[in-house]
Design a protein around this motif. Structure first.
Motif: not given
Length: 383
Positions: A3-32
């Motif tokens: 299943a997938s979301l576009t970035a805009e759909e994620f924005r809408d989900l974020q703005d609605r205050g829905e509950s989720y855990a977001l896992v960022d799989t990039r290297p630590a340096e990029s994440f930080e």
């Protein structure tokens, strides 16, 4: 298929205050250096051995949790979904095209005005904190664009959706944190492109119409007056719009002021700060208290925090309010210059290359390079 979301759909989900855990799989340096607020970093690369117990220990996430995954370009975040599904995690969704897509999510909101003759649209680039404007004359239905980003379709769409035709394009200065779309948009629409007259000192190679100090260009029925406000850069201008609002670029924000060493260099940052002090106190803060300040950016932290941003609300302030609430503006000249000179945030990534592109002295290789150059939040404020 995951299943997938576009970035805009994620924005809408974020703005609605829905509950989720977001896992960022990039290297630590990029994440930080830059990530979405609240994200959990778990570095993963395709075809690497996946250890579900290690994942559970590092993230604290259980199979029953709702999980979203994101990476740089939308590749490894898809791969890890298969690993998680095999381990019993069955509510996992991928954000398509990763942080690359998040970097180009925009919102458009209306800035309140006193006059019925002018409509102001603020174009907000959420992940980078860039703000641009469509300044509209309601009678002629003609508009000017100020500080367009390279995603020029966002500005064309904003104008067309509101029923306006873009007749002129302005940049407040040679930007260092993102690739400007000003010249591109003017070429696309065959309309004039304006910069301050001192842009000649920056070695701008592409064609533009210089605006002298206090010169007025009328777009539709809206007067756009160039106010020289050097400091962040030597050629910086702010645009006074019918005496009602002022687009301040990177000179004045709602909660800070522009940094001064990106052009002037560390050795001459104090000279830029001295100019900035005069531009603020002699020009912008001397405007009537009810003039609306239209900043060029809002703050985005490396941790993705956008404290000033509420979707649907413009990020603006009045001259009077900003004068009294931004502590730095109450300091005497010497203390102001010292503070701005000594408080130097991390420089925007690739800023020298971006300046080269925005002066027209260099060309971007392709869309991939443009995306890579712009990743990360803006870092144009002094603090």
């Amino acid at each position: 298929m995951a299943a997938s979301l576009t970035a805009e759909e994620f924005r809408d989900l974020q703005d609605r205050g829905e509950s989720y855990a977001l896992v960022d799989t990039r290297p630590a340096e990029s994440f930080e250096s830059w990530h979405i607020e609240g994200a959990i970093n778990y570095t993963y690369k395709p075809h690497h051995e996946f250890d579900v117990e290690d994942f559970r220990a590092e993230t604290g996430l259980e199979p029953a949790d709702r999980i979203l995954t994101i990476c740089a370009k939308g590749k490894s975040s898809f791969d890890i979904v298969d690993e998680l599904a095999a381990a019993g995690y069955d509510d996992v969704t991928v954000i398509e095209d990763g942080m690359r897509a998040w970097s180009r999510v925009y919102d458009v909101t209306t800035v309140p005005t006193e006059s019925d003759g002018i409509e102001l649209l603020q174009v907000q680039r959420r992940a980078k904190g860039c703000l641009g404007y469509v300044v509209c004359g309601t009678e002629t239905r003609r508009a000017a664009v100020i500080d367009a980003t390279r995603h020029v379709d966002e500005f064309v769409d904003a104008a067309e959706s509101a029923g306006y035709e873009i007749a002129a394009v302005f940049d407040t200065h040679v930007h260092a944190d993102h690739i400007s779309g000003g010249r591109m948009l003017a070429d696309q629409l065959n309309v004039p492109y304006y910069l301050g007259e001192d842009a000649t000192d920056r070695g701008v190679a592409h064609e533009y119409t210089p605006m002298a100090r206090n010169e007025v260009v009328t777009v539709g029925e809206v007067d756009v007056k160039a106010l020289a406000t050097p400091g962040h850069t030597s050629e910086m201008v702010s645009y006074l719009l019918d005496g009602e609002a002022v687009a301040t670029g990177d000179t004045l924000f709602v909660d800070s002021v522009g940094r001064t060493e990106l052009q002037f260099g560390d050795a001459e940052a104090a000279e830029g700060a001295d100019q900035l002090y005069d531009s603020l106190h002699g020009t912008l803060l001397a405007l009537p208290e009810d003039v609306t300040v239209l900043p060029g950016h809002f703050a985005v932290s490396d941790a993705g925090e956008t404290g000033e941003l509420t979707r649907g609300e413009p990020i603006v302030g009045s001259v009077g309010t900003i004068r009294t609430t931004v502590d730095l503006l109450g300091r005497p000249r010497d203390a102001f210059v010292e503070h701005v000179t000594e408080r130097r945030p991390e420089k925007p990534p690739n800023y020298e290359r971006i300046i080269g592109l925005n002066t027209g002295r260099e060309d971007v290789e392709d869309e991939t390079e443009a995306i890579e150059l712009e990743l990360g939040p803006n870092r144009c404020a002094a603090e």
